[in-house]
Design an enzyme around this catalytic site. Structure first.
Site, short mmCIF file in Angstrom:
data_model
loop_
_atom_site.label_atom_id
_atom_site.label_comp_id
_atom_site.label_asym_id
_atom_site.label_seq_id
_atom_site.Cartn_x
_atom_site.Cartn_y
_atom_site.Cartn_z
N SER A 36 -41.88 26.35 3.14
CA SER A 36 -41.62 27.75 2.72
C SER A 36 -42.85 28.41 2.08
O SER A 36 -43.15 29.57 2.38
CB SER A 36 -40.43 27.83 1.77
OG SER A 36 -39.26 27.53 2.48
N LYS A 85 -27.60 25.59 -4.25
CA LYS A 85 -27.05 26.84 -3.73
C LYS A 85 -25.71 27.22 -4.36
O LYS A 85 -25.42 28.40 -4.56
CB LYS A 85 -26.92 26.77 -2.20
CG LYS A 85 -28.27 26.72 -1.47
CD LYS A 85 -28.09 26.76 0.03
CE LYS A 85 -29.41 26.56 0.75
NZ LYS A 85 -29.26 26.68 2.21
N ASP A 123 -29.23 32.95 4.79
CA ASP A 123 -29.04 32.03 5.93
C ASP A 123 -28.19 32.71 7.01
O ASP A 123 -28.38 32.48 8.21
CB ASP A 123 -28.34 30.74 5.49
CG ASP A 123 -29.26 29.82 4.71
OD1 ASP A 123 -30.49 29.95 4.84
OD2 ASP A 123 -28.74 28.97 3.96
N GLY A 147 -20.65 20.19 11.69
CA GLY A 147 -20.99 20.15 10.27
C GLY A 147 -20.02 21.03 9.49
O GLY A 147 -19.39 21.94 10.06
N ALA A 148 -19.90 20.74 8.20
CA ALA A 148 -18.97 21.52 7.38
C ALA A 148 -19.50 21.73 5.97
O ALA A 148 -18.75 21.95 5.03
CB ALA A 148 -17.62 20.82 7.34
N GLY A 150 -22.73 23.63 3.43
CA GLY A 150 -23.09 25.01 3.13
C GLY A 150 -23.69 25.75 4.32
O GLY A 150 -23.38 26.92 4.56
N ASN A 171 -16.65 17.93 12.50
CA ASN A 171 -17.41 17.29 11.43
C ASN A 171 -17.03 15.82 11.30
O ASN A 171 -15.93 15.42 11.62
CB ASN A 171 -17.11 18.01 10.10
CG ASN A 171 -18.04 17.59 8.99
OD1 ASN A 171 -19.25 17.52 9.19
ND2 ASN A 171 -17.50 17.28 7.82
N THR A 173 -16.47 14.13 8.65
CA THR A 173 -15.26 14.06 7.82
C THR A 173 -14.40 15.28 8.18
O THR A 173 -14.69 16.41 7.78
CB THR A 173 -15.64 14.10 6.31
OG1 THR A 173 -16.65 13.13 6.07
CG2 THR A 173 -14.43 13.85 5.42
N TYR A 251 -35.34 21.42 11.99
CA TYR A 251 -36.45 21.79 12.88
C TYR A 251 -37.29 20.59 13.28
O TYR A 251 -37.23 19.53 12.67
CB TYR A 251 -37.29 22.93 12.30
CG TYR A 251 -37.75 22.76 10.88
CD1 TYR A 251 -37.06 23.38 9.85
CD2 TYR A 251 -38.87 22.01 10.58
CE1 TYR A 251 -37.48 23.25 8.54
CE2 TYR A 251 -39.31 21.88 9.27
CZ TYR A 251 -38.61 22.49 8.26
OH TYR A 251 -39.03 22.36 6.98
N GLY A 270 -34.49 24.77 14.22
CA GLY A 270 -34.19 25.61 13.06
C GLY A 270 -35.37 26.40 12.51
O GLY A 270 -35.21 27.11 11.50
P1 NDP Z 1 -24.67 19.73 3.26
O1 NDP Z 1 -25.10 18.50 2.55
O2 NDP Z 1 -23.91 20.79 2.53
O3 NDP Z 1 -23.76 19.30 4.54
C1 NDP Z 1 -24.16 18.25 5.37
C2 NDP Z 1 -23.24 18.15 6.58
O4 NDP Z 1 -23.82 17.20 7.49
C3 NDP Z 1 -21.83 17.67 6.27
O5 NDP Z 1 -20.93 18.32 7.12
C4 NDP Z 1 -21.93 16.19 6.60
O6 NDP Z 1 -20.69 15.61 6.99
C5 NDP Z 1 -22.85 16.21 7.79
N1 NDP Z 1 -23.55 14.92 8.00
C6 NDP Z 1 -24.40 14.31 7.15
N2 NDP Z 1 -24.86 13.16 7.69
C7 NDP Z 1 -24.28 13.06 8.91
C8 NDP Z 1 -24.34 12.09 9.95
N3 NDP Z 1 -25.10 10.99 9.82
N4 NDP Z 1 -23.62 12.29 11.05
C9 NDP Z 1 -22.85 13.38 11.19
N5 NDP Z 1 -22.73 14.33 10.24
C10 NDP Z 1 -23.44 14.17 9.11
O7 NDP Z 1 -26.01 20.32 3.92
P2 NDP Z 1 -26.27 21.82 4.36
O8 NDP Z 1 -25.06 22.34 5.02
O9 NDP Z 1 -26.85 22.60 3.24
O10 NDP Z 1 -27.47 21.64 5.41
C11 NDP Z 1 -27.22 21.06 6.69
C12 NDP Z 1 -28.53 21.04 7.48
O11 NDP Z 1 -28.93 22.36 7.80
C13 NDP Z 1 -29.69 20.42 6.71
O12 NDP Z 1 -30.37 19.57 7.60
C14 NDP Z 1 -30.56 21.61 6.33
O13 NDP Z 1 -31.93 21.27 6.28
C15 NDP Z 1 -30.30 22.55 7.50
N6 NDP Z 1 -30.50 23.96 7.13
C16 NDP Z 1 -31.43 24.68 7.85
C17 NDP Z 1 -31.65 26.01 7.56
C18 NDP Z 1 -32.67 26.76 8.35
O14 NDP Z 1 -33.02 27.86 7.93
N7 NDP Z 1 -33.13 26.26 9.48
C19 NDP Z 1 -30.93 26.70 6.48
C20 NDP Z 1 -29.94 25.87 5.81
C21 NDP Z 1 -29.78 24.54 6.13
P3 NDP Z 1 -19.60 15.07 5.90
O15 NDP Z 1 -18.75 16.27 5.56
O16 NDP Z 1 -18.88 14.04 6.66
O17 NDP Z 1 -20.37 14.53 4.74
#
Ligand code: NDP
Length: 312
Positions: A36, A85, A123, A147-148, A150, A171, A173, A251, A270
């Site tokens: 950033s 966040k 975002d 995914g679920a 933020g 997701n 979970t 990314y 990304g």
């Molecule tokens: P969170 O920690 O809030 O959520 C993570 C999610 O990923 C959950 O749903 C989790 O599932 C799932 N997850 C984690 N590990 C695994 C796995 N091994 N297999 C399958 N699912 C998995 O993170 P954020 O939502 O904040 O961010 C998610 C991604 O998005 C990050 O990689 C972040 O860098 C990217 N991002 C990119 C942005 C951009 O501008 N390009 C902006 C914001 C985020 P569970 O519910 O089961 O734990």
């Protein structure tokens, strides 16, 4: 504040009373690998502003103290990344619609006239801008979000507010996906929103293609060398066709993009979203148009440098 425009209409003050630039930067924990500062500083430089976008590693228990100090020091604004966040959402005195709907603030702006930090979530707009670069309009489309957390919440909100016809939230979970759908679904009756586990066998059949599949999980960050947990043909789906866009919020060369490489006519990582969300933050803080091309070029060269360091 009801939306981001409310602030941008006001006069922006870029300097402190003593003439020095109001500080600006990113808070996270950890923060080492962020790019950033590279593209935000390119934006300030393009406008010939003396500001330096910094990064600060701040543990969750120190966030409140940091924000109090930043307020005393007359900061301009801040970006927030994991894990701040949600806490930033709670600490903001007013929030944009995007921040309220997603329960997450990734951008703060200090406005003493309004009593402190204003919170926004760029975002949402960053994701839609990145989709726009490939000419995709979610209106009336069948979509899937993996995914679920933020980021998934921001993506689902963006798709639903763009009138997507269907949003499947899958997701690891299932309960987390179900919770997301139960919270956002009622606000968007025009979008058929449902949750499912991360198991293609559980995804309902529909002969119409899904035109967008978004990976908003952090699998690629946490396990960059592991395969994506769902195989390529299953991800592409019996419904998908060559029109389907695969979008990974992570990314670089990610497990998700490696998995879909042979299936995808359009695969997006990304980086464009990262730059677009940063560009929207820049515009909110400064009231100036973000120089997208310069920001993207700076992000790409910073990423290439990091990858070289990693390879070395
Ligand atoms: P969170 O920690 O809030 O959520 C993570 C999610 O990923 C959950 O749903 C989790 O599932 C799932 N997850 C984690 N590990 C695994 C796995 N091994 N297999 C399958 N699912 C998995 O993170 P954020 O939502 O904040 O961010 C998610 C991604 O998005 C990050 O990689 C972040 O860098 C990217 N991002 C990119 C942005 C951009 O501008 N390009 C902006 C914001 C985020 P569970 O519910 O089961 O734990």
């Amino acid at each position: 504040m009801t939306n981001s425009e409310d602030h941008s209409a006001q006069a922006v003050r870029l300097y402190r009373a003593d003439g020095s630039p109001r500080p600006v930067g990113l808070l996270g924990f950890p923060i080492k690998h962020t790019i950033s500062p590279d593209f935000q500083n390119a934006a300030f430089a393009a406008h010939h502003l003396p500001h330096r976008y910094e990064k600060w590693e701040v543990a969750p228990q120190d966030l409140t103290t940091f924000l109090e100090k930043a307020r005393r020091e007359d900061f301009l604004g801040l970006n927030l990344t994991l894990p701040h966040k949600r806490a930033a959402w709670e600490l903001a005195v007013a929030r944009s619609e995007e921040a309220d709907a997603t329960g997450a603030v990734n951008t703060l702006l200090l406005d003493e006239e309004q009593g402190g930090w204003l919170g926004h979530n760029t975002d949402v707009g960053g994701f839609l801008e990145a989709l726009g670069t490939v000419g995709y309009d979610p209106a009336k489309q069948r979509t899937m979000v993996i995914g679920a957390g933020g980021a998934a919440r921001a993506v689902v909100y963006a798709l639903a507010s763009s009138q997507a016809a269907e949003i499947a939230v899958v997701n690891r979970t299932w309960e987390h996906a179900a919770e997301l759908v139960s919270q956002l679904g009622p606000y968007f009756p025009q979008s058929h929103m449902y949750s499912a586990p991360l198991d293609p066998a559980a995804w309902p059949y529909n002969r119409n293609p899904r035109t967008l599949i978004v990976n908003a999980s952090s699998q690629g960050v946490l396990e960059p060398d592991q395969p994506f947990p769902v195989e390529a043909d299953a991800l592409a789906g019996r419904d998908a066709d060559r029109r389907t866009i695969f979008f990974d919020l992570t990314y670089g060369d990610t497990p998700f993009l490696r998995a879909v490489r042979d299936e995808a006519a359009h695969a997006i990582d990304g980086l464009a979203m990262l730059v677009s969300q940063g560009a929207l933050s820049f515009e909110w803080w400064t009231g100036l148009p973000a120089p997208h091309a310069e920001m993207l070029a700076a992000a790409q060269s910073a990423l290439a440098e990091r990858q070289q360091e990693h390879a070395g």
